[in-house]
Design an enzyme around this catalytic site. Structure first.
Site, PDB file in Angstrom:
ATOM      1  N   PHE A 116       9.949  -1.027   3.338  1.00  0.00           N
ATOM      2  CA  PHE A 116       8.535  -1.209   3.976  1.00  0.00           C
ATOM      3  C   PHE A 116       8.227  -2.788   4.226  1.00  0.00           C
ATOM      4  CE2 PHE A 116       8.264   2.358   0.748  1.00  0.00           C
ATOM      5  CZ  PHE A 116       7.788   3.400   1.570  1.00  0.00           C
ATOM      6  N   ARG A 137      -7.989   9.827  15.619  1.00  0.00           N
ATOM      7  CA  ARG A 137      -6.671   9.562  15.122  1.00  0.00           C
ATOM      8  C   ARG A 137      -6.059  10.724  14.168  1.00  0.00           C
ATOM      9  NH1 ARG A 137      -6.868   6.390  18.389  1.00  0.00           N
ATOM     10  NH2 ARG A 137      -7.216   4.435  18.441  1.00  0.00           N
ATOM     11  N   SER A 172       6.106   3.505  13.136  1.00  0.00           N
ATOM     12  CA  SER A 172       4.814   3.798  13.067  1.00  0.00           C
ATOM     13  C   SER A 172       4.679   4.575  14.294  1.00  0.00           C
ATOM     14  CB  SER A 172       3.990   2.179  13.303  1.00  0.00           C
ATOM     15  OG  SER A 172       2.857   2.432  13.799  1.00  0.00           O
ATOM     16  N   ARG A 178     -12.456  -1.570  21.026  1.00  0.00           N
ATOM     17  CA  ARG A 178     -11.519  -2.689  20.518  1.00  0.00           C
ATOM     18  C   ARG A 178     -10.509  -2.803  21.718  1.00  0.00           C
ATOM     19  NH1 ARG A 178      -9.282  -2.201  14.623  1.00  0.00           N
ATOM     20  NH2 ARG A 178      -8.112  -0.255  15.464  1.00  0.00           N
ATOM     21  N   TYR A 234       0.844  -1.485   0.090  1.00  0.00           N
ATOM     22  CA  TYR A 234       0.137  -0.040  -0.067  1.00  0.00           C
ATOM     23  C   TYR A 234       0.883   1.409   0.024  1.00  0.00           C
ATOM     24  CZ  TYR A 234      -3.213   3.424   2.071  1.00  0.00           C
ATOM     25  OH  TYR A 234      -4.063   4.372   2.274  1.00  0.00           O
ATOM     26  N   TYR A 281       3.556  -6.820  16.904  1.00  0.00           N
ATOM     27  CA  TYR A 281       3.784  -6.103  15.695  1.00  0.00           C
ATOM     28  C   TYR A 281       4.790  -4.788  16.094  1.00  0.00           C
ATOM     29  CZ  TYR A 281       2.907  -2.375  12.857  1.00  0.00           C
ATOM     30  OH  TYR A 281       3.096  -1.172  12.044  1.00  0.00           O
ATOM     31  N   LEU A 329      12.809 -11.295   1.860  1.00  0.00           N
ATOM     32  CA  LEU A 329      14.075 -10.702   2.383  1.00  0.00           C
ATOM     33  C   LEU A 329      14.721 -11.771   3.600  1.00  0.00           C
ATOM     34  CD1 LEU A 329      13.047  -6.824   3.084  1.00  0.00           C
ATOM     35  CD2 LEU A 329      14.657  -7.972   1.187  1.00  0.00           C
ATOM     36  N   LYS A 375       8.350  -3.072  15.559  1.00  0.00           N
ATOM     37  CA  LYS A 375       8.993  -1.710  15.176  1.00  0.00           C
ATOM     38  C   LYS A 375       9.939  -1.202  16.088  1.00  0.00           C
ATOM     39  CE  LYS A 375       6.513  -1.281  11.290  1.00  0.00           C
ATOM     40  NZ  LYS A 375       7.139  -1.501   9.823  1.00  0.00           N
TER      41      LYS A 375
END
Ligand code: UD1
Length: 344
Positions: free
Chosen positions: A83, A233, A127, A297, A13, A152, A61, A156
């Site tokens: 990315f 956000r 992020s 959530r 994306y 996740y 990779l 980062k």
């Protein structure tokens, strides 16, 4: 001679939009992607926009020997934008080892190859998730990094640390870009986000509900301590975000960086609530989206938005596109997808 840029995850994306902006700025682009969460057709779509077909290599990779042989035949790369990574928060909680193995190994292999090649310029895709639930808003680059709430997010944080450690002892120069919430699609409607299965993120869920692929949008929580009770956000147009990568590379090539590793927030500096996004989507596209309110959530923070002063002064970059432009481009992309644009 044009600088040669390797874009890992270049059919994804944000990657695909960045390839377009790089080509428009005169860079020669080579893409590596394993197509685990994207499609090769995107390469053709990029060509339709820019008139230039990027060189594409299907490589994971983590496959060190394949990567080495790629670099043996491409030893003149001037800079890399990295990315390629797994990015679904919920999935990372269910499969932590897959996330740690993939996201960390990929970066390690890449840095290893770049050292051999003496390619010293890297832009890394990070992020705002590294800030967790910030104590103070807006979030500056100096805001504390808190313990990650998912594997996740931890990948980062660890990748940022790996880059810092390696930069300390090698000539590597790095720019770490911390994205807020990228949404929208290229104005041509030829590339955009391609969620596999049920989308996790707000805007793909809205567009899929509007087109009829999903029944109803669930708004996760309307009892937050925010003006309308829904989370806030900092949504940023993916094309603005892509342009920031070009600015980052130019800063490295012009040797304007002030330290071996520089970190920037990429957002608009302004927050919108879930309901504001939904209402704007309906208004700008003249369509109704069925929605209900449901439980919060787990893991969601009430409000996050960026202080973007540093990117403005040092990268000489600001986001220019409005929420309306983000949401009309997202809708054009969804309609094109449903008409089979990737099959044409
Ligand atoms: C998520 C990821 C973040 C990643 C970012 C990429 C989590 C916890 N964080 O951020 O790591 O960098 O995507 O864009 O997943 N919402 C609904 N209904 C939906 C979907 C979302 O109400 O069906 C709400 C959420 O509660 C949130 C807002 O919309 O308040 C934005 O959600 P989302 O698009 O998933 O982004 P983040 O959670 O901010």
């Amino acid at each position: 001679m044009a600088h040669k840029i390797l874009v890992t995850g270049g059919t994804g994306y944000i990657g695909s939009h960045t390839v377009v902006e790089l080509q428009k700025s005169g860079f020669e682009v080579i893409i590596i992607d394993d197509l685990s969460n994207s499609r090769q057709q995107v390469v053709t779509q990029i060509e339709k926009i820019t008139g230039i077909k990027p060189d594409f290599h299907k490589i994971n990779l983590c496959d060190h020997s394949k990567l080495r042989s790629f670099f043996n035949s491409h030893n003149d790369i001037d800079g890399v934008i990295h990315f390629a990574a797994l990015k679904a928060v919920g999935e990372s909680v269910r499969f932590p080892l897959i996330y740690y193995n993939n996201n960390l190994q990929a970066l390690i292999n890449l840095l290893d190859s770049l050292a051999i090649l003496r390619c010293n310029n890297i832009v890394f895709s990070s992020s705002c998730t590294v800030y967790g639930e910030p104590e103070k808003l807006p979030v500056t680059e100096e805001s504390p990094i808190i313990k990650a709430s998912s594997p996740y997010s931890n990948t980062k944080q660890i990748c940022e640390e790996i880059i810092e450690d390696v930069s300390r002892i090698t000539p590597l120069r790095s720019i770490i870009l911390r994205y807020f919430n990228p949404i929208g699609a290229h104005e041509s409607g030829l590339i955009g986000e391609l969620p596999i299965g049920k989308p996790n993120n707000l805007v793909p869920f809205i567009t899929q509900t509007a087109i009829g692929k999903q029944k109803t949008l669930e708004v996760f929580g309307n009892d937050y301590n925010t003006p309308d009770g829904t989370c806030i956000r900092d949504y940023i147009h993916v094309v603005d975000l892509a342009q920031a990568h070009v600015s980052a590379l130019q800063r490295l090539f012009n040797k304007e960086h002030e330290s071996r590793v520089e970190t920037y927030n990429l957002g608009t500096g302004r927050g919108y609530s879930v309901l504001e996004v939904l209402n704007t989507f309906e208004k700008v596209n003249n369509i109704k989206v069925s929605h209900t309110f449901s439980q919060r959530r787990p893991g969601d923070v009430p409000a996050v938005y960026a202080n973007v002063d540093k990117a403005k002064t040092k990268l000489k970059w600001v986001a220019t596109k409005s929420l309306e432009e983000m949401l009309s481009s997202a809708w054009l992309w969804e309609k094109n997808l449903s008409e089979g644009i990737l099959r044409k």
